[in-house]
Design an enzyme around this catalytic site. Structure first.
Site, mmCIF file in Angstrom:
data_model
loop_
_atom_site.group_PDB
_atom_site.id
_atom_site.type_symbol
_atom_site.label_atom_id
_atom_site.label_comp_id
_atom_site.label_asym_id
_atom_site.label_seq_id
_atom_site.Cartn_x
_atom_site.Cartn_y
_atom_site.Cartn_z
ATOM 1 N N GLU A 174 1.104 -0.479 -19.441
ATOM 2 C CA GLU A 174 0.664 -0.209 -18.066
ATOM 3 C C GLU A 174 0.048 1.178 -18.005
ATOM 4 O OE1 GLU A 174 0.298 -1.855 -15.022
ATOM 5 O OE2 GLU A 174 -0.599 0.087 -14.586
ATOM 6 N N LYS A 175 -1.157 1.236 -17.431
ATOM 7 C CA LYS A 175 -1.853 2.532 -17.334
ATOM 8 C C LYS A 175 -1.394 3.334 -16.122
ATOM 9 C CE LYS A 175 -5.936 0.658 -14.986
ATOM 10 N NZ LYS A 175 -5.630 1.108 -13.630
ATOM 11 N N GLU B 136 -17.180 -9.139 10.992
ATOM 12 C CA GLU B 136 -17.061 -10.197 9.969
ATOM 13 C C GLU B 136 -18.392 -10.929 9.842
ATOM 14 O OE1 GLU B 136 -14.841 -11.645 7.586
ATOM 15 O OE2 GLU B 136 -16.644 -12.875 7.361
ATOM 16 N N HIS C 241 19.624 -27.832 13.414
ATOM 17 C CA HIS C 241 19.245 -27.603 14.802
ATOM 18 C C HIS C 241 20.092 -26.473 15.377
ATOM 19 C CE1 HIS C 241 17.912 -28.482 18.856
ATOM 20 N NE2 HIS C 241 19.176 -28.444 19.257
ATOM 21 N N THR D 213 3.651 3.800 -12.443
ATOM 22 C CA THR D 213 4.807 2.937 -12.184
ATOM 23 C C THR D 213 4.441 1.501 -12.539
ATOM 24 O OG1 THR D 213 4.037 2.722 -9.909
ATOM 25 C CG2 THR D 213 5.799 4.311 -10.285
ATOM 26 N N LEU D 214 5.449 0.675 -12.731
ATOM 27 C CA LEU D 214 5.202 -0.743 -13.002
ATOM 28 C C LEU D 214 5.045 -1.480 -11.660
ATOM 29 C CD1 LEU D 214 7.811 -1.322 -15.886
ATOM 30 C CD2 LEU D 214 5.468 -0.452 -16.014
ATOM 31 N N GLY E 56 -14.893 -6.830 7.365
ATOM 32 C CA GLY E 56 -14.281 -7.991 6.708
ATOM 33 C C GLY E 56 -13.056 -8.491 7.468
HETATM 34 P P1 FAD Z 1 -2.250 -6.461 -10.559
HETATM 35 O O1 FAD Z 1 -1.106 -6.523 -9.643
HETATM 36 O O2 FAD Z 1 -3.508 -5.863 -10.050
HETATM 37 O O3 FAD Z 1 -1.748 -5.645 -11.825
HETATM 38 C C1 FAD Z 1 -2.598 -5.329 -12.877
HETATM 39 C C2 FAD Z 1 -2.046 -4.111 -13.589
HETATM 40 O O4 FAD Z 1 -2.749 -3.925 -14.803
HETATM 41 C C3 FAD Z 1 -2.237 -2.816 -12.807
HETATM 42 O O5 FAD Z 1 -0.999 -2.156 -12.665
HETATM 43 C C4 FAD Z 1 -3.207 -1.993 -13.668
HETATM 44 O O6 FAD Z 1 -2.952 -0.593 -13.607
HETATM 45 C C5 FAD Z 1 -2.937 -2.549 -15.039
HETATM 46 N N1 FAD Z 1 -4.045 -2.421 -16.000
HETATM 47 C C6 FAD Z 1 -5.323 -2.839 -15.845
HETATM 48 N N2 FAD Z 1 -6.031 -2.610 -16.960
HETATM 49 C C7 FAD Z 1 -5.171 -2.024 -17.843
HETATM 50 C C8 FAD Z 1 -5.310 -1.547 -19.168
HETATM 51 N N3 FAD Z 1 -6.466 -1.658 -19.850
HETATM 52 N N4 FAD Z 1 -4.232 -0.985 -19.763
HETATM 53 C C9 FAD Z 1 -3.052 -0.878 -19.112
HETATM 54 N N5 FAD Z 1 -2.863 -1.320 -17.869
HETATM 55 C C10 FAD Z 1 -3.913 -1.899 -17.244
HETATM 56 N N6 FAD Z 1 -0.734 -11.224 -2.694
HETATM 57 C C11 FAD Z 1 0.236 -12.022 -2.222
HETATM 58 O O7 FAD Z 1 0.534 -13.055 -2.834
HETATM 59 N N7 FAD Z 1 0.920 -11.715 -1.078
HETATM 60 C C12 FAD Z 1 0.627 -10.609 -0.349
HETATM 61 O O8 FAD Z 1 1.260 -10.355 0.673
HETATM 62 C C13 FAD Z 1 -0.397 -9.749 -0.816
HETATM 63 N N8 FAD Z 1 -0.715 -8.644 -0.130
HETATM 64 C C14 FAD Z 1 -1.688 -7.810 -0.615
HETATM 65 C C15 FAD Z 1 -2.014 -6.685 0.133
HETATM 66 C C16 FAD Z 1 -3.000 -5.831 -0.316
HETATM 67 C C17 FAD Z 1 -3.336 -4.605 0.495
HETATM 68 C C18 FAD Z 1 -3.660 -6.092 -1.557
HETATM 69 C C19 FAD Z 1 -4.696 -5.161 -2.083
HETATM 70 C C20 FAD Z 1 -3.346 -7.224 -2.288
HETATM 71 C C21 FAD Z 1 -2.365 -8.099 -1.821
HETATM 72 N N9 FAD Z 1 -2.030 -9.262 -2.516
HETATM 73 C C22 FAD Z 1 -1.067 -10.092 -2.020
HETATM 74 C C23 FAD Z 1 -2.696 -9.632 -3.768
HETATM 75 C C24 FAD Z 1 -1.797 -9.267 -4.968
HETATM 76 O O9 FAD Z 1 -1.509 -7.887 -4.923
HETATM 77 C C25 FAD Z 1 -2.491 -9.625 -6.261
HETATM 78 O O10 FAD Z 1 -2.911 -10.971 -6.237
HETATM 79 C C26 FAD Z 1 -1.548 -9.426 -7.446
HETATM 80 O O11 FAD Z 1 -1.124 -8.089 -7.517
HETATM 81 C C27 FAD Z 1 -2.238 -9.816 -8.750
HETATM 82 O O12 FAD Z 1 -1.353 -9.603 -9.818
HETATM 83 P P2 FAD Z 1 -1.894 -9.288 -11.275
HETATM 84 O O13 FAD Z 1 -0.687 -9.151 -12.126
HETATM 85 O O14 FAD Z 1 -2.934 -10.249 -11.653
HETATM 86 O O15 FAD Z 1 -2.643 -7.874 -11.149
HETATM 87 P P1 NAD Z 2 -11.118 -11.688 1.640
HETATM 88 O O1 NAD Z 2 -11.954 -12.410 0.674
HETATM 89 O O2 NAD Z 2 -9.872 -12.291 2.140
HETATM 90 O O3 NAD Z 2 -11.971 -11.327 2.937
HETATM 91 C C1 NAD Z 2 -13.161 -10.612 2.876
HETATM 92 C C2 NAD Z 2 -13.957 -10.919 4.126
HETATM 93 O O4 NAD Z 2 -15.020 -10.011 4.207
HETATM 94 C C3 NAD Z 2 -14.553 -12.323 4.137
HETATM 95 O O5 NAD Z 2 -14.173 -12.974 5.325
HETATM 96 C C4 NAD Z 2 -16.059 -12.055 4.066
HETATM 97 O O6 NAD Z 2 -16.814 -13.004 4.807
HETATM 98 C C5 NAD Z 2 -16.164 -10.679 4.693
HETATM 99 N N1 NAD Z 2 -17.330 -9.903 4.285
HETATM 100 C C6 NAD Z 2 -17.842 -9.768 3.040
HETATM 101 N N2 NAD Z 2 -18.902 -8.929 3.061
HETATM 102 C C7 NAD Z 2 -19.063 -8.527 4.356
HETATM 103 C C8 NAD Z 2 -19.977 -7.661 5.027
HETATM 104 N N3 NAD Z 2 -20.938 -7.030 4.366
HETATM 105 N N4 NAD Z 2 -19.853 -7.491 6.367
HETATM 106 C C9 NAD Z 2 -18.851 -8.124 7.042
HETATM 107 N N5 NAD Z 2 -17.963 -8.957 6.451
HETATM 108 C C10 NAD Z 2 -18.058 -9.143 5.137
HETATM 109 O O7 NAD Z 2 -10.849 -10.271 0.950
HETATM 110 P P2 NAD Z 2 -9.832 -9.106 1.324
HETATM 111 O O8 NAD Z 2 -9.343 -9.256 2.700
HETATM 112 O O9 NAD Z 2 -10.521 -7.854 0.912
HETATM 113 O O10 NAD Z 2 -8.649 -9.388 0.334
HETATM 114 C C11 NAD Z 2 -8.873 -9.403 -1.094
HETATM 115 C C12 NAD Z 2 -7.926 -10.309 -1.791
HETATM 116 O O11 NAD Z 2 -6.606 -9.789 -1.740
HETATM 117 C C13 NAD Z 2 -7.913 -11.682 -1.181
HETATM 118 O O12 NAD Z 2 -8.465 -12.582 -2.103
HETATM 119 C C14 NAD Z 2 -6.479 -12.018 -0.956
HETATM 120 O O13 NAD Z 2 -6.128 -13.194 -1.607
HETATM 121 C C15 NAD Z 2 -5.687 -10.848 -1.520
HETATM 122 N N6 NAD Z 2 -4.729 -10.457 -0.481
HETATM 123 C C16 NAD Z 2 -3.741 -11.348 -0.159
HETATM 124 C C17 NAD Z 2 -2.852 -11.061 0.849
HETATM 125 C C18 NAD Z 2 -1.813 -12.061 1.210
HETATM 126 O O14 NAD Z 2 -1.566 -12.967 0.438
HETATM 127 N N7 NAD Z 2 -1.158 -11.944 2.356
HETATM 128 C C19 NAD Z 2 -2.955 -9.871 1.546
HETATM 129 C C20 NAD Z 2 -3.970 -8.989 1.200
HETATM 130 C C21 NAD Z 2 -4.847 -9.296 0.170
#
Ligand code: FAD
Ligand code: NAD
Length: 473
Positions: free
Chosen positions: A37-38, A209, A452, A41-42, A186
């Protein structure tokens, strides 16, 4: 030649939900496993700057909003003199993140997984180098590699984040004060969730949007419209069918230029912070894919087969780095599936039953196909919907917005999709995912006991409604 300590059955690159869950499963199955992990934290995006901090702030801000908008008064509770302590709210969120990332560290130790802090690069079919801090490099030899490098926010060329006025989700989770006017580009998951946090804490929030609907194109449209209505009632403003064409920051304020897609009307919005939430892209930079000839698709994702195997048969990729919904639980299941495939020759992910949740108020949760997708595929279906307003527990809680909709095959009655807008829809959707995993019919759900009075009874009533037999709770 690497020494014994640097020889593994599996080296995982990235310790997000895909990587750390896959590593644990591999260790459980007896594989000598390392994870690189780069970050400091993990836990990856999800634990550090994604799922967890956003949900902590959503829950805290919901309490604030309930107190501020008189929701407690209907319970006979008069609240006066309360105020927002934003630093404390942020500190609570940070503590939750710290506890959980430490928890992952503990799990690595418990499962005897070697953790390397540094940048992982694939140097050959069976070798990965780790650049640790201070420039030192470690060479690891391994039988298998799992790429779990995750994703990063997509930038707009005219709105480069400066971390203060033009921000991504990461900064939106740690703003030092409540913005006066937060403009969100968005109306997808991040825009709606983090827009909700700041709306509840007192900001004016405008979501611009591009699409004609919020919540993403794949979401069941009727359910998305109900969410749109609820959020509008709460004061979130929406400009749909509108593209942002420019963003200018003075360092303390921002001007967002837009153009409507239908009548090409141009205009500007003035705010103090712009959140760019237009999607995320796979992070597959500097992984050394070229050293082993692994392909990326046109969106930078690692190309994999049905077993999540790249062109190189002992190198796999999972989670946000590959095709599919960018969700933590999808990444986790893929990590598990790869570990099982390596150890046993079998591994499987059922992509038909991946639930998706938007943690707004009310929450939107769905699994399976939407009505639009069923129509597009020409599948004859029946729909049953039931409102929370007619459910005893929802009334007792005082949260009656929304409904559950069950979509079932018109001939076989097999459940094909469930779409919920309502209180704790995120928890309720689990029943639908399990039902679909077992190939249940809507009658199976309708005939199963639901205690219920519970919110879960709305699911049962919706299943009954699919057979035109809804009663009431
Ligand atoms: P990541 O969680 O992105 O982990 C990848 C890791 O790899 C990182 O820690 C990175 O530092 C490390 N890494 C990358 N390249 C290297 C390298 N070369 N060497 C060493 N380490 C490296 N999903 C949900 O299901 N529910 C939610 O409520 C939800 N909320 C979200 C809210 C926000 C604001 C965001 C941004 C995302 C949210 N997501 C949610 C999406 C979710 O975070 C991701 O789908 C999920 O973290 C993907 O897991 P992953 O293991 O593929 O990658
Ligand atoms: P998203 O793909 O959910 O939404 C992006 C939105 O931006 C789309 O509706 C798109 O039409 C709009 N958009 C794109 N270009 C635009 C522009 N130029 N002007 C106006 N609107 C524009 O992406 P996100 O909200 O950034 O989330 C990214 C990813 O993170 C998602 O794929 C999601 O699965 C994941 N995520 C998941 C959760 C969760 O599971 N609760 C929470 C946060 C993030």
């Amino acid at each position: 030649m690497a020494d014994q300590d640097n020889q593994f059955d599996l080296v995982v690159i990235g310790a997000g939900p895909g990587g750390y869950t896959g590593a644990i499963r591999a260790a459980q199955l007896g594989l000598k496993t390392a994870i690189i992990e780069k970050g400091s934290t993990l836990g990856g995006t999800c634990l550090n700057v994604g799922c967890i901090p956003s949900k902590a702030l959503l829950d805290s801000s919901e309490h604030y909003s309930m107190a501020a908008h008189g929701d407690f008064e209907m319970h006979g509770l008069k609240i006066s003199g309360f105020e927002l302590d934003l630093p404390k709210m942020m500190a609570r969120k940070d503590k939750i993140v710290k506890d959980l990332t430490n928890g992952v560290q503990f799990l690595m130790k418990k499962n005897k997984i070697t953790v390397f802090n540094g940048w992982g690069t694939i140097t050959g079919k069976n070798s990965v180098s780790v650049a640790v801090q201070g420039g030192e490099k470690k060479e690891l030899q391994t039988k298998n590699i799992m790429i779990a490098s995750g994703s990063t926010p997509i930038d707009l060329p005219f709105a480069k984040p400066d971390g203060k006025t033009i921000i991504t989700s990461t900064e939106a989770l740690a703003l030092p004060k409540v913005p006066k006017h937060l403009i969100v580009i968005g109306g997808g998951v991040i825009g709606l969730e983090l827009g909700s946090v700041w709306l509840r804490l007192g900001a004016k929030v405008t979501v611009v949007e591009f699409a004609p609907m919020i919540a993403g194109a794949g979401t069941d449209q009727q359910t998305a419209k109900l969410l749109h209505r609820s959020l509008s009632k709460q004061g979130m403003e929406f400009m749909l069918n509108t593209g942002v064409t420019g963003v200018k920051s003075t360092g303390s304020s921002v001007t967002v230029s837009y153009e409507t897609r239908e009548d090409k009307k141009q205009g500007t919005l003035e705010g103090d912070v712009v959140l760019v939430a237009v999607g995320r892209k796979a992070f597959t930079d500097k992984l050394g894919l070229e050293n082993v000839g692994i392909d990326k698709d046109d969106r930078g994702r690692v190309v994999v087969d049905a077993h999540l195997r790249t062109k190189v048969p002992n190198i796999f990729a999972v989670g946000d780095a590959v095709v599919g919904p960018m969700l933590a639980h999808k990444a986790e299941e893929e990590g598990v599936s790869v570990a099982e495939f390596i150890a046993t020759g079998h591994g499987h992910v059922n992509y038909e039953t991946v639930p998706g949740v938007i943690y707004t108020w009310p929450e939107l949760a769905s699994v399976g196909m939407s009505e639009e997708q069923l129509k597009e595929k020409g599948i004859a279906y029946k729909a049953g919907a039931f409102p929370f307003a007619a459910n005893a527990r929802a009334k007792a809680i005082g949260m009656t917005d929304g409904q559950v909709k069950v979509l079932a095959d018109a001939q076989t009655d097999r459940v094909l999709g469930v779409h919920i807008l309502g209180p704790r829809a995120s928890d309720m959707i689990a029943e639908a995912a399990v039902a679909m995993e077992f190939g249940a019919s809507s009658e199976d759900i309708a005939r199963s006991f639901h205690a219920h009075p519970t919110l879960a009874e709305v699911m049962r009533e919706a299943a009954l409604a699919a057979d035109k037999r809804a009663r009431q709770s």
